[in-house]
Write an enzyme that holds these catalytic residues in place. Sequence first.
Site, PDB file in Angstrom:
ATOM      1  N   TYR A   1      16.595 -17.750 -30.115  1.00 36.11           N
ATOM      2  CA  TYR A   1      17.453 -16.559 -29.628  1.00 36.11           C
ATOM      3  C   TYR A   1      18.956 -17.457 -29.137  1.00 36.11           C
ATOM      4  CZ  TYR A   1      20.137 -12.974 -27.233  1.00 36.11           C
ATOM      5  OH  TYR A   1      21.219 -12.086 -26.802  1.00 36.11           O
TER       6      TYR A   1
ATOM      7  N   TRP B   1      18.074  -4.220 -18.763  1.00 36.24           N
ATOM      8  CA  TRP B   1      17.884  -2.560 -18.759  1.00 36.24           C
ATOM      9  C   TRP B   1      17.071  -2.059 -19.781  1.00 36.24           C
ATOM     10  CZ3 TRP B   1      22.380   0.894 -20.964  1.00 36.24           C
ATOM     11  CH2 TRP B   1      22.710   0.615 -22.215  1.00 36.24           C
TER      12      TRP B   1
ATOM     13  N   TYR C   1      25.788  -1.533 -35.067  1.00 34.21           N
ATOM     14  CA  TYR C   1      25.715  -1.664 -33.719  1.00 34.21           C
ATOM     15  C   TYR C   1      26.073  -0.473 -33.048  1.00 34.21           C
ATOM     16  CZ  TYR C   1      23.583  -5.333 -30.768  1.00 34.21           C
ATOM     17  OH  TYR C   1      22.795  -6.302 -30.296  1.00 34.21           O
TER      18      TYR C   1
ATOM     19  N   GLY D   1      25.973  -3.451 -21.816  1.00 30.91           N
ATOM     20  CA  GLY D   1      24.700  -2.900 -22.743  1.00 30.91           C
ATOM     21  C   GLY D   1      25.051  -2.505 -24.054  1.00 30.91           C
TER      22      GLY D   1
ATOM     23  N   ASP E   1      27.260  -3.764 -26.498  1.00 27.83           N
ATOM     24  CA  ASP E   1      28.270  -5.091 -26.817  1.00 27.83           C
ATOM     25  C   ASP E   1      29.476  -4.970 -27.475  1.00 27.83           C
ATOM     26  OD1 ASP E   1      25.553  -5.429 -25.818  1.00 27.83           O
ATOM     27  OD2 ASP E   1      25.099  -7.004 -27.150  1.00 27.83           O
TER      28      ASP E   1
ATOM     29  N   GLU F   1      15.680   0.168 -33.463  1.00 23.36           N
ATOM     30  CA  GLU F   1      16.774  -0.130 -32.589  1.00 23.36           C
ATOM     31  C   GLU F   1      17.844   1.011 -32.372  1.00 23.36           C
ATOM     32  OE1 GLU F   1      18.405  -4.147 -33.148  1.00 23.36           O
ATOM     33  OE2 GLU F   1      19.264  -4.322 -30.962  1.00 23.36           O
TER      34      GLU F   1
ATOM     35  N   TYR G   1      14.635 -10.340 -30.365  1.00 26.89           N
ATOM     36  CA  TYR G   1      14.867 -10.345 -28.692  1.00 26.89           C
ATOM     37  C   TYR G   1      13.555 -10.732 -28.307  1.00 26.89           C
ATOM     38  CZ  TYR G   1      18.815  -7.217 -29.890  1.00 26.89           C
ATOM     39  OH  TYR G   1      19.900  -6.708 -30.754  1.00 26.89           O
TER      40      TYR G   1
HETATM   41  C1  9WN Z   1      22.837  -9.322 -25.716  1.00 20.46           C
HETATM   42  C2  9WN Z   1      18.025  -6.242 -26.154  1.00 20.46           C
HETATM   43  C3  9WN Z   1      19.684  -6.157 -25.934  1.00 20.46           C
HETATM   44  C4  9WN Z   1      20.011  -4.799 -25.367  1.00 20.46           C
HETATM   45  C5  9WN Z   1      21.581  -4.578 -25.428  1.00 20.46           C
HETATM   46  C6  9WN Z   1      21.962  -4.632 -26.968  1.00 20.46           C
HETATM   47  C7  9WN Z   1      21.476  -6.199 -27.313  1.00 20.46           C
HETATM   48  C8  9WN Z   1      22.066  -8.440 -26.943  1.00 20.46           C
HETATM   49  C9  9WN Z   1      22.116  -9.253 -28.151  1.00 20.46           C
HETATM   50  O1  9WN Z   1      20.077  -6.341 -27.291  1.00 20.46           O
HETATM   51  O2  9WN Z   1      22.259  -7.119 -26.887  1.00 20.46           O
HETATM   52  O3  9WN Z   1      22.395  -8.740 -24.599  1.00 20.46           O
HETATM   53  O4  9WN Z   1      21.665 -10.295 -28.540  1.00 20.46           O
HETATM   54  O5  9WN Z   1      22.773  -8.555 -29.168  1.00 20.46           O
HETATM   55  O6  9WN Z   1      23.264  -4.560 -27.281  1.00 20.46           O
HETATM   56  O7  9WN Z   1      21.807  -3.304 -25.244  1.00 20.46           O
HETATM   57  O8  9WN Z   1      19.839  -4.742 -24.049  1.00 20.46           O
HETATM   58  O9  9WN Z   1      17.621  -5.234 -26.797  1.00 20.46           O
END
Ligand code: 9WN
Length: 725
Positions: free
Chosen positions: A85, A38, A366, A171, A173, A410, A32
């Site tokens: 990404y 959040w 997840y 959040g 997902d 995570e 990420y």
């Molecule tokens: C999509 C960043 C985010 C968290 C989410 C988590 C995951 C993203 C993804 O990562 O989601 O938003 O690409 O899987 O589910 O809660 O904010 O850490």
Amino acid sequence: MSRIFADYIEKAKQILASNWTGKSTKPAPALYPHQWNWDSGFIAIGKSRYNTFQAILEIETLFEAQWANGMLPQIVFNPKELGHYFPEPDFWQTERSPHSPGNKLTSGITMPPVHAIAVEEIYQNASQPRRTLPFLKRIYPKLIALHEYLYRERDPEKEGLVYIRHPWESGIDNSPTWDIPLSRIKIDKASLPEYKRRDLEHGVDPNMRPSDVDYDRYIYLLDLFRRCDYDEECIRRSCEFLIQDPLFNSILCRANESLARIAEAIGESPKLPQSWAKKTSVAIKRKLWHEEHGIFDACDLMKGELIEIDTAAGFLPLFAGAATREQAETIYERLNSASFCGLHQGNCFTIPNYDTQKEDFDRLNYWRGPVWININWMLALGLRRYGYTLKADSMQKDLLQLPIRFGFHEYFDSFDGTGYGSDNFGWTAALFIALVEEFYKGEEKGLDLKRAMKKIFSSSLVLNSDQEMPDVSPEKLGAELMKSIKSVKDSYYDTQRGLVDYERLRQSQEFRNYRILTNGLKEFDPNTLKGRKEKLAFWINLYNTIVVDGIITLKIKSSVKEAPEFFKKIKYQIGDFLFSPDDIEHGILRGNVRPYFRLTRPFGVGDQRKDWILKPVDPRIHFALVCGSRSCAPIDYYDFEKIDQQLEKAASSFINSSEVLVLPEEGKMLISKIFSWYEKDFGGRRAILDFIVDYLVDDAAKDFIRQEHERLKIEYLHYDWNLNR
Ligand code: 9WN
């Protein structure tokens, strides 16, 4: 900053430092690489404990990308990090919306609004809170705009509940709750835009990520939004996924409470956020409560009904104080059961995101099973809010254990704690810091109190010195006293949670009766106690109640440490002798051994109290003697007929709690200080390990201890002296 777990705090700070981009923090180094909505809230909460400046910058950077209609985007893209990404700005095409900011690259959806909570934490945790007021003034209108957006655009019926329209907005997902509404979406591959997932390019096992089928639906929804040019009415008309989620709404409700307090701090009226909080709280109770399941569920707006899938999200109204007392009691049963890993269950970590008893529970995948730190952080605070202190304490200690043992991942395997997803994960590091600070702040305060109040308690205090004698013969006194202790326990001890309701107990008839009976101890002869079990139960129960009596008599507020030498100074007169809790513990129950903190044994040469010494020492007493503190055994009444089973249970609960952490990866164990203080009672270091192995339910931990018996490093955990109120 706390000195406790200092090495791990340092590690957590390093992670946050290496994920820091100069203005905000990446949730994870590779998976990420941008700023997430959040995540930044949780990260700011952790940073507020040691770096107010960066915590403020984190939030301000995020809000720089707020849309003109108030929406706070799920992702703010870092132009320098593009290409790793999916989906990125070229796919979102948010420029189609008149509301999107021209100077920032963002996605076109939002996320749970934790930010007001983070801002309040920044204010509260700053070393000089007043100096954060200019920031509070700058951010307040933006927070209001965000909440206004949610109530205006996402609550068309003005119910007090806002909807999410994409699983990424939740959040969580790929929560099993979304399976039913998502299954309505029929994918026509020919009309689905072409895309390539990038999340599987970072070495994360695909079994831990959402499926391709899920991704198709995520992209279908995204495409629908952009075809609507992100116009909410258009989206509402055509979107099959419109959900009122208990997690999102609980966070919003709780954030409104923070927003109201922020308003007060900067001299604004708190009325608007207060009215939002109230409306949402009432709506959660009424609309999202599933009476038969006894939990909160999400409401599917397309169907107008609750989705009957129960996940940890259904406990989050506790965080917002939005559950009634009865609802809280009902969900507590479920939350504290094998479904979500009960208190001291021993073979799991609280609280998995999904019911472990369900067929589709998946410990790897997840949001379909593993433990997440952010959800648990909120839940522990929620439990505390409703008075479930023992569970909250044990969860917080469990949570700390996860990054310590398995790394700052995570998410974590709900059964064995293995870390999954990305390593060096931002909110895991940040909330670890917050947890240590929250959990141990009382401990450190306790030490200050100790210093400050040293003078208040310097001489013996005989608690049973009243004249009023009970109407019971001395021979029957022992049994009557035990009965009385039991009645006190039945009404005022919460043995499940290990708590005592000191305020109600102080004023109760049961306590008055007990006090009168203790006056009779002056004529009581301990020789009337027959057999090991009867003696053991008598002295353990008496120890536990003299401690409660002392706390009440001395009006102790937060820790027995307020009264220096508490365990030595308070006394009951029994026959012609005085007994303090220390005399009972170290003299009678531990065979008159010198406690580690004194120079002499309790009973010296010629002391007649030696007649009542109980030998051999039963080390299990250490899990039954209650010292009025959070780290000691949960309070109970010991019945001499069942005392062996009760002591077995007490030992097993203690050893399978976070008081015993086995860390095979680090070749060490972290165990309660009780084992160091009373090593002798267990028969020495080697015997402690055998003792622990006997009670542990986790086979891998047992094997590790057996194999590493000789080399194993032992460290001792902090002892929490806060009152078990
Ligand atoms: C999509 C960043 C985010 C968290 C989410 C988590 C995951 C993203 C993804 O990562 O989601 O938003 O690409 O899987 O589910 O809660 O904010 O850490």
